[in-house]
Design an enzyme around this catalytic site. Structure first.
Site, PDB file in Angstrom:
ATOM      1  N   GLU A 146     -11.004  50.561  27.757  1.00  0.00           N
ATOM      2  CA  GLU A 146     -11.492  49.357  29.104  1.00  0.00           C
ATOM      3  C   GLU A 146     -11.974  49.362  30.208  1.00  0.00           C
ATOM      4  O   GLU A 146     -13.135  48.428  29.901  1.00  0.00           O
ATOM      5  CB  GLU A 146     -10.237  48.988  29.594  1.00  0.00           C
ATOM      6  CG  GLU A 146      -8.942  48.630  28.126  1.00  0.00           C
ATOM      7  CD  GLU A 146      -8.275  47.548  28.748  1.00  0.00           C
ATOM      8  OE1 GLU A 146      -8.070  46.116  28.990  1.00  0.00           O
ATOM      9  OE2 GLU A 146      -6.963  48.231  29.109  1.00  0.00           O
ATOM     10  N   CYS A 189     -10.921  31.163  28.918  1.00  0.00           N
ATOM     11  CA  CYS A 189     -12.035  30.611  29.772  1.00  0.00           C
ATOM     12  C   CYS A 189     -11.213  30.132  30.793  1.00  0.00           C
ATOM     13  O   CYS A 189      -9.960  29.950  30.290  1.00  0.00           O
ATOM     14  CB  CYS A 189     -13.097  29.751  29.079  1.00  0.00           C
ATOM     15  SG  CYS A 189     -13.917  30.037  27.583  1.00  0.00           S
ATOM     16  N   ASN A 196     -11.834  25.168  26.913  1.00  0.00           N
ATOM     17  CA  ASN A 196     -11.002  26.872  26.801  1.00  0.00           C
ATOM     18  C   ASN A 196     -10.506  27.002  25.298  1.00  0.00           C
ATOM     19  O   ASN A 196      -9.387  25.465  25.076  1.00  0.00           O
ATOM     20  CB  ASN A 196     -10.603  27.150  27.869  1.00  0.00           C
ATOM     21  CG  ASN A 196      -9.445  28.172  27.549  1.00  0.00           C
ATOM     22  OD1 ASN A 196     -10.179  29.316  26.961  1.00  0.00           O
ATOM     23  ND2 ASN A 196      -8.685  28.761  27.967  1.00  0.00           N
ATOM     24  N   GLY A 197     -10.756  27.035  24.811  1.00  0.00           N
ATOM     25  CA  GLY A 197     -10.473  27.235  23.020  1.00  0.00           C
ATOM     26  C   GLY A 197     -11.437  27.758  21.598  1.00  0.00           C
ATOM     27  O   GLY A 197     -12.419  27.526  22.102  1.00  0.00           O
ATOM     28  N   TRP A 206     -15.916  32.851  28.357  1.00  0.00           N
ATOM     29  CA  TRP A 206     -15.735  34.329  27.814  1.00  0.00           C
ATOM     30  C   TRP A 206     -16.102  33.730  26.051  1.00  0.00           C
ATOM     31  O   TRP A 206     -15.666  32.948  25.740  1.00  0.00           O
ATOM     32  CB  TRP A 206     -14.553  34.537  27.352  1.00  0.00           C
ATOM     33  CG  TRP A 206     -13.997  35.739  26.950  1.00  0.00           C
ATOM     34  CD1 TRP A 206     -14.215  36.657  27.525  1.00  0.00           C
ATOM     35  CD2 TRP A 206     -14.176  36.385  25.400  1.00  0.00           C
ATOM     36  NE1 TRP A 206     -13.811  37.952  26.729  1.00  0.00           N
ATOM     37  CE2 TRP A 206     -14.079  38.049  25.477  1.00  0.00           C
ATOM     38  CE3 TRP A 206     -13.971  35.214  24.286  1.00  0.00           C
ATOM     39  CZ2 TRP A 206     -13.678  38.462  24.256  1.00  0.00           C
ATOM     40  CZ3 TRP A 206     -14.093  35.922  22.866  1.00  0.00           C
ATOM     41  CH2 TRP A 206     -13.831  37.214  22.936  1.00  0.00           C
ATOM     42  N   HIS A 220      -4.697  67.491  11.276  1.00  0.00           N
ATOM     43  CA  HIS A 220      -4.311  66.342   9.982  1.00  0.00           C
ATOM     44  C   HIS A 220      -5.954  65.845  10.053  1.00  0.00           C
ATOM     45  O   HIS A 220      -6.117  64.871   9.225  1.00  0.00           O
ATOM     46  CB  HIS A 220      -3.547  65.936   9.692  1.00  0.00           C
ATOM     47  CG  HIS A 220      -2.505  66.339  10.050  1.00  0.00           C
ATOM     48  ND1 HIS A 220      -1.630  67.143   8.985  1.00  0.00           N
ATOM     49  CD2 HIS A 220      -1.406  66.014  10.610  1.00  0.00           C
ATOM     50  CE1 HIS A 220      -0.457  67.543   9.462  1.00  0.00           C
ATOM     51  NE2 HIS A 220      -0.538  67.225  10.112  1.00  0.00           N
ATOM     52  N   GLU A 235      -1.686  54.289  25.323  1.00  0.00           N
ATOM     53  CA  GLU A 235      -2.398  53.896  26.387  1.00  0.00           C
ATOM     54  C   GLU A 235      -3.344  54.330  27.367  1.00  0.00           C
ATOM     55  O   GLU A 235      -4.545  53.525  27.694  1.00  0.00           O
ATOM     56  CB  GLU A 235      -0.717  53.287  27.143  1.00  0.00           C
ATOM     57  CG  GLU A 235      -0.806  52.407  28.993  1.00  0.00           C
ATOM     58  CD  GLU A 235      -1.916  50.777  28.576  1.00  0.00           C
ATOM     59  OE1 GLU A 235      -2.007  49.976  29.224  1.00  0.00           O
ATOM     60  OE2 GLU A 235      -1.690  50.237  27.231  1.00  0.00           O
ATOM     61  N   ARG A 237     -10.248  35.543  33.319  1.00  0.00           N
ATOM     62  CA  ARG A 237     -10.299  35.064  32.616  1.00  0.00           C
ATOM     63  C   ARG A 237     -11.877  34.896  31.880  1.00  0.00           C
ATOM     64  O   ARG A 237     -11.413  34.910  30.379  1.00  0.00           O
ATOM     65  CB  ARG A 237     -10.030  33.272  32.824  1.00  0.00           C
ATOM     66  CG  ARG A 237      -8.434  33.311  33.108  1.00  0.00           C
ATOM     67  CD  ARG A 237      -7.980  31.884  33.403  1.00  0.00           C
ATOM     68  NE  ARG A 237      -8.044  30.973  32.069  1.00  0.00           N
ATOM     69  CZ  ARG A 237      -7.038  31.159  30.999  1.00  0.00           C
ATOM     70  NH1 ARG A 237      -5.779  31.913  32.189  1.00  0.00           N
ATOM     71  NH2 ARG A 237      -6.866  31.320  30.177  1.00  0.00           N
ATOM     72  N   LYS A 278      -7.029  52.200  28.921  1.00  0.00           N
ATOM     73  CA  LYS A 278      -7.425  52.337  29.771  1.00  0.00           C
ATOM     74  C   LYS A 278      -8.366  52.708  29.632  1.00  0.00           C
ATOM     75  O   LYS A 278      -9.992  52.400  30.864  1.00  0.00           O
ATOM     76  CB  LYS A 278      -6.071  52.369  31.028  1.00  0.00           C
ATOM     77  CG  LYS A 278      -5.603  51.929  31.204  1.00  0.00           C
ATOM     78  CD  LYS A 278      -5.343  50.482  31.852  1.00  0.00           C
ATOM     79  CE  LYS A 278      -4.928  49.083  31.412  1.00  0.00           C
ATOM     80  NZ  LYS A 278      -4.614  49.222  29.937  1.00  0.00           N
ATOM     81  N   LYS A 284      -8.867  38.220  30.262  1.00  0.00           N
ATOM     82  CA  LYS A 284      -8.011  39.033  31.424  1.00  0.00           C
ATOM     83  C   LYS A 284      -6.678  38.024  30.005  1.00  0.00           C
ATOM     84  O   LYS A 284      -5.010  39.056  29.964  1.00  0.00           O
ATOM     85  CB  LYS A 284      -7.276  38.374  32.772  1.00  0.00           C
ATOM     86  CG  LYS A 284      -5.577  38.780  32.498  1.00  0.00           C
ATOM     87  CD  LYS A 284      -5.812  40.155  32.835  1.00  0.00           C
ATOM     88  CE  LYS A 284      -3.963  40.396  33.755  1.00  0.00           C
ATOM     89  NZ  LYS A 284      -4.090  42.143  33.308  1.00  0.00           N
TER      90      LYS A 284
HETATM   91  C1  AGP Z   1      -5.071  45.425  28.910  1.00  0.00           C
HETATM   92  O1  AGP Z   1      -5.157  46.004  29.762  1.00  0.00           O
HETATM   93  C2  AGP Z   1      -5.337  44.443  28.256  1.00  0.00           C
HETATM   94  N1  AGP Z   1      -5.685  43.684  29.112  1.00  0.00           N
HETATM   95  C3  AGP Z   1      -5.006  44.097  26.840  1.00  0.00           C
HETATM   96  O2  AGP Z   1      -5.294  44.898  26.138  1.00  0.00           O
HETATM   97  C4  AGP Z   1      -4.109  42.875  26.491  1.00  0.00           C
HETATM   98  O3  AGP Z   1      -2.560  44.011  27.236  1.00  0.00           O
HETATM   99  C5  AGP Z   1      -3.806  41.686  25.715  1.00  0.00           C
HETATM  100  O4  AGP Z   1      -4.939  41.110  25.188  1.00  0.00           O
HETATM  101  C6  AGP Z   1      -1.986  41.545  25.882  1.00  0.00           C
HETATM  102  O5  AGP Z   1      -2.456  40.479  26.397  1.00  0.00           O
HETATM  103  P1  AGP Z   1      -0.707  39.586  27.698  1.00  0.00           P
HETATM  104  O6  AGP Z   1      -0.050  40.716  27.618  1.00  0.00           O
HETATM  105  O7  AGP Z   1      -0.670  39.471  28.307  1.00  0.00           O
HETATM  106  O8  AGP Z   1      -0.157  39.280  25.686  1.00  0.00           O
END
Ligand code: AGP
Length: 611
Positions: free
Chosen positions: A491, A2, A99-100, A73, A507, A484, A27, A488, A606
């Site tokens: 996401e 959060c 947050n946590g 979150w 395979h 990657e 966040r 993307k 994030k």
């Molecule tokens: C990537 O686009 C995502 N936001 C997520 O997979 C991110 O890479 C992952 O949570 C790791 O975050 P960090 O690099 O801040 O540790």
């Protein structure tokens, strides 16, 4: 993960809280809420985006120079008004934002229920404020003492701020594992999960450490540990400009950050890649370069996009440094039975520096005697502070939830480290070393060339935005880029996608191929080129739709594929720095054309500060 913001001072608190929450919304964006003294302790909270809260709160006449805010979150309890923060204590004269995760909240809740406490939400956070109230009542102690005692009896992660009806000008904050900084202004104080909501007011900050409690009262800041021992407040100067966290002329942070990459890669190389002198200089690793050069094994620990950067580094360190590398999902390393031997060096990669899975994996590796080298983008965050040494990626604040510029900056740092180690070890002859230095020096300009053709990915996206699934394929250094690219598009556009080593198709996954399945190949010129051309023919033989990233001037793949996107030629080792760019753009435009919120994709945040 959060977002937390709090303020006490001479200004009206609400505008500062609302603006701060908007800056922190990356966040978590399931709900938002604030608490102010108006003049009594008053809560306003709403499900959904901060804008919903703003409309709700602004219908009221609020006059308060103290307050706190939270953007959520969801972990415990679905996103709804009832589960939104702040939460009140049983007698409603204490409020908390958190947050946590309080892991032992269920046991505490049972105890409090048996004492007649009534809970309004399903959250672990509400239990904590009830617990604090219960301790204060039983011991008749000061609130800050009750907070300290409560925190010695909970397990899990927390960054909290507490307000009290009986102490209307006081804020109490504390952290363990979740980030929290104090902004020190002129006759005013700020508390926040990161610097983004503070920099427009002050650059003077204190990074709270684990188990520290900050009490702001009568215009004074006091920091103690949980045993009430006074700690010094080390004030640091923030090195970030407001413009860096504004969107500028871009519609979305993600697009802005994609287009920043020529500059961010250059910033990352500055003062480190000395092409003329034929050397690499990484001050942050000076004390550990010998351990790294003599490492028996490198273990890379990370999550998500950062893990994909680690996957590229595995090919790199094994090829030019001749050091065996293992890449570990941080969470699996933490709860698996990893074997860490003397001479092993751990590289932890993280954009935010606050990812809980990576943080706890680092702690485990440290307990097992490993050297921890961090690669991180946020100065002063937890992972750099938990590492023995490291390198910052200098990509600037990354606000878009999908990581883009931080990824290419992580790759750039990994290339610099590997080149320095290879040079020191002599595992790379001088001509090849210098060639790679010069090629790396040209990367920012080549990325710019790709961005200049970004419109091509936009038209490509318009052809595939109705796809239900996609497969991304690459070989060698480009296999992690296939991972990657798939991450993307998942996401940002919510299209299901998988990344595979191209040869692995035969395979199993090839069973998925039909005229409905778009297959994205990273088919640039390298020592496996012929092989990947055969893989493209295998997909075409089953009527799959082929989109290929190729080296400019490639005619062979162009004759086979349905669509190609050309990127400038570079050394095959460095190709990932270029081949990922069109995949970032393709995901972005697909997401925008599908009407997705590309900066704040659903269910994501994030920095993932809970395990
Ligand atoms: C990537 O686009 C995502 N936001 C997520 O997979 C991110 O890479 C992952 O949570 C790791 O975050 P960090 O690099 O801040 O540790």
């Amino acid at each position: 993960m959060c977002g937390i913001i709090a303020y006490v001072g001479r200004q009206q608190a609400l505008p500062i809280l609302i603006n701060g929450l908007k800056r922190l919304e990356y966040r978590g964006y399931d709900s938002a809420g604030v608490a102010v003294m108006n003049p009594n302790l008053t809560i306003y909270k709403k499900k959904g985006k901060v804008i919903n809260l703003e409309e709700h709160a602004l219908n009221n006449k609020i006059d308060s120079t103290i307050g706190m805010g939270h953007t959520r979150w969801a972990t415990h309890g679905e996103p709804c008004d009832r589960n939104s923060h702040p939460h009140l204590s049983n007698k409603k004269d204490l409020a908390i934002i958190h947050n946590g995760i309080i892991e032992n909240y269920a046991t505490l809740k049972q105890e409090l229920l048996s004492k007649g406490h009534v809970f309004e939400s399903d959250t672990d956070s509400e239990v904590l404020i009830h617990f604090i109230e219960d301790i204060q009542e039983n011991l008749g102690c000061a609130l800050e003492e009750a907070v300290r005692i409560a925190l010695t009896r909970v397990t899990g992660a927390y960054a909290i701020v507490v307000m009290s009806q009986k102490n209307p000008d006081m804020l109490i904050a504390a952290r363990k594992s979740s980030p929290l900084i104090v902004g020190v202004g002129k006759d005013e104080f700020f508390l926040a999960s990161d610097a983004t909501p503070i920099i427009q007011y002050t650059k003077q900050v204190v990074y709270l450490k684990d188990y520290e409690v900050a009490v702001i009262k009568n215009g004074k800041l006091t920091i103690t540990d949980l045993q009430n021992n006074i700690h010094d407040a080390y004030i640091k100067e923030l090195d970030i400009e407001l413009a860096a966290i504004e969107k500028g002329n871009f519609e979305h942070y993600m697009l802005k950050e994609i287009f920043e990459q020529p500059k961010t890669i250059l910033d990352c190389l500055r003062g480190r890649l000395l092409a003329e002198e034929g050397k690499v200089r990484l001050g942050g690793l000076r004390e550990y370069i010998d351990q790294l050069c003599n490492a028996k094994r490198i273990i890379i620990i990370a999550c998500g996009t950062s893990l994909n950067a680690g996957m590229v580094a595995r090919y790199l360190f094994q090829e030019i440094c001749r050091i065996p590398v293992e890449v570990e999902y941080a969470s699996e390393f933490r709860y698996g039975s990893p074997v860490v031997r003397d001479g092993d060096v751990v590289i932890a990669i993280s954009q935010s520096g606050e990812t809980a899975d990576t943080l706890v994996a680092i702690e485990k590796a440290k307990e097992m005697g490993a050297i921890i080298l961090g690669i991180c983008n946020v100065v002063g965050s937890s992972i750099p502070r938990a590492s023995h040494a490291g390198v910052y990626t200098h990509a600037g604040a990354e606000i878009g939830v999908a990581s883009t510029k931080a990824f290419t900056a992580q790759l750039t740092v990994l290339y610099l480290i590997a080149l320095q180690v290879a040079k020191e070890k002599g595992t790379l002859d001088n001509d090849r070393f210098r060639l790679l230095l010069n090629e790396l020096d040209k990367i920012p300009a080549k990325v710019q060339t790709i961005l200049d053709n970004s419109y091509l990915t936009q038209s490509l996206a318009s052809l595939y935005l109705d796809a239900q699934n996609m497969i991304y394929l690459g070989r060698g250094y480009n296999f992690p880029i296939a991972l990657e690219g798939a991450l993307k598009i998942k996401e940002i556009s919510y299209i299901h996608a998988e990344g595979y080593p191209a040869a692995e198709m035969k395979h199993g996954p090839i069973a998925l191929i039909d005229e409905e399945m778009p297959v994205v190949f990273i088919a640039t010129k390298d020592h496996t080129y012929e092989k990947i051309v055969s893989n493209i023919q295998e997909v075409k033989a089953r009527k799959g739709k082929v989109i290929a990233i190729v080296t400019e001037g490639d005619e062979m793949v162009k004759s086979l594929a349905d669509h190609v996107f050309e990127i400038p030629e570079t050394d095959e080792i460095l190709t990932p720095l270029l081949s990922v760019i069109p995949l970032q753009l393709f995901a972005y435009y697909t997401g925008v054309l599908r009407g997705c919120n590309v900066d704040q994709p659903r269910n994501l945040a994030k920095s993932v500060t809970v395990e």
